[in-house]
Design an enzyme around this catalytic site. Structure first.
Site, mmCIF file in Angstrom:
data_model
loop_
_atom_site.group_PDB
_atom_site.id
_atom_site.type_symbol
_atom_site.label_atom_id
_atom_site.label_comp_id
_atom_site.label_asym_id
_atom_site.label_seq_id
_atom_site.Cartn_x
_atom_site.Cartn_y
_atom_site.Cartn_z
ATOM 1 N N ASP A 185 -3.760 23.856 -129.024
ATOM 2 C CA ASP A 185 -2.807 24.726 -128.326
ATOM 3 C C ASP A 185 -3.061 24.772 -126.818
ATOM 4 O O ASP A 185 -4.192 24.942 -126.373
ATOM 5 C CB ASP A 185 -2.934 26.141 -128.912
ATOM 6 C CG ASP A 185 -1.770 27.033 -128.570
ATOM 7 O OD1 ASP A 185 -1.529 27.249 -127.363
ATOM 8 O OD2 ASP A 185 -1.100 27.534 -129.493
ATOM 9 N N SER A 235 2.975 26.079 -126.485
ATOM 10 C CA SER A 235 3.038 26.506 -127.871
ATOM 11 C C SER A 235 4.486 26.776 -128.277
ATOM 12 O O SER A 235 5.330 25.896 -128.152
ATOM 13 C CB SER A 235 2.132 27.724 -128.079
ATOM 14 O OG SER A 235 1.838 27.908 -129.439
#
Length: 340
Positions: free
Chosen positions: A197, A45
């Site tokens: 993610d 991320s």
């Protein structure tokens, strides 16, 4: 200090929205110190964004260029956020450096993202971070030039499996896939597969740094607090803690396995010449970051980002002062007390 005199180390960078600016400060201080040679970086991320900017900067011009690129990345994020309706109010700033509890637009956005998908709210799939990353990172050079190993991690939406993108296959899509929050962005397609993610499967995964061999030292820059001071009671705090628990769970499992293998090596049940005995180090600000709530992870105002940068730099300074001598010799983090 010459490269030959530096201590090699690998970095593992967690994700956490705008809290990734804490890592900005950590990296800047480590680079400015000059006594460490970064051998590899794995990120998830915001950690993947930091990692890509860091490694491309190191390739392009060494530590000083990497520092400049990181500054440009986060200062640019803050500049873009200046035009966003999501801003802390004066009342917010009276109580916290980063929370946006009193912002009516934050509350509206929070409700909207729980009622409508990003395919409905953002049908054109606009993401200003794409162009920002492409301006700062030469992905063609990143894939081909000599430099530190780089790994960015994403979660396959359909299979639930972790995908680790290595440097030779790095692209802006791979980095955006690693940072694709499902409630905010369309799933990112890479090679015909769709990703969210990477934190759902590894925040960040440690195994790529172990499997590659090389230096035994792994420094984890931790953004998601393992411990919090009180039971969450409002819905936003509950959801935020649920996400934190999910994003920390894979890291804690890997720490348990690392501890298990380390014990077997120390007991002579596994040969040292075939198994890497890892030394684990951490830089974090658990108490300070735990004081911020979910809204702060969406707060990209430049004042807050610089606040986190200063906090990260201070924590990295404290780490170097207290534990530099441990690098290459032993773990400076008690894995059992910290993670287990």
């Amino acid at each position: 200090m010459g490269t030959a005199n530096r201590k090699p180390i690998k970095l593992a960078l967690q994700g956490g929205g705008s809290h990734g600016a804490f890592t900005w400060g950590v990296l800047d201080r480590l680079l400015a110190d000059g006594r460490l040679e970064i051998e590899a970086v794995v990120g998830t991320s915001a950690g993947a964004m930091n990692a890509a900017v860091l490694v491309d900067g190191l390739i392009a011009g060494g530590a000083e260029e990497a520092r400049r690129r990181l500054d440009a990345f986060w200062e640019g994020v803050g500049a873009m956020a200046a035009f966003s309706p999501l801003q802390p109010t004066p009342l917010d700033l009276m109580f916290s450096a980063g929370n946006m509890d009193f912002s009516p637009l934050w509350r509206i956005a929070d409700v909207m993202t729980r009622q409508f998908s990003p395919y409905e709210l953002n049908p054109a799939n606009l993401n200003p971070l794409r162009e920002h990353l492409e301006r700062l990172v030469d992905f063609a050079r990143l894939r081909s030039a000599a430099g530190p190993a780089l790994y960015a991690c994403a979660t396959n939406v359909l299979t639930g499996r972790l995908r680790v993108f290595e440097r030779a296959e790095m692209s802006v899509e791979a980095v955006l896939a690693s940072a694709c929050v499902p409630l905010l962005h369309h799933a990112v397609e890479v090679g015909g597969e769709h990703y969210w993610d990477g934190g759902y499967c590894g925040n960040p995964p440690i195994f790529p740094l172990i499997y590659m061999g090389g230096a035994p030292d792994i420094l984890i820059v931790q953004l998601n607090p393992i411990n919090i001071p009180e039971v969450p009671r409002d819905i936003r705090a509950i959801v935020d803690r649920m996400n934190t628990l999910a994003f920390n769970s894979s890291l804690m499992r890997e720490m348990r396995m690392i501890r298990f293998v380390t014990d077997l090596i120390d007991q002579g049940q596994l040969p040292r010449e075939k198994h890497l005995r890892c030394f684990i180090h951490t830089v974090d600000a658990e108490e300070e970051l735990a004081a911020f709530n979910a809204s702060s992870k969406m707060n990209a105002s430049i004042g807050f980002l610089r606040h986190l940068r200063a906090l990260g730099a201070a924590r990295a300074e404290a780490f170097l002062d207290a534990h530099f001598e441990a690098i290459g010799q032993r773990s400076s983090t008690d894995v059992v007390a910290k993670f287990l």
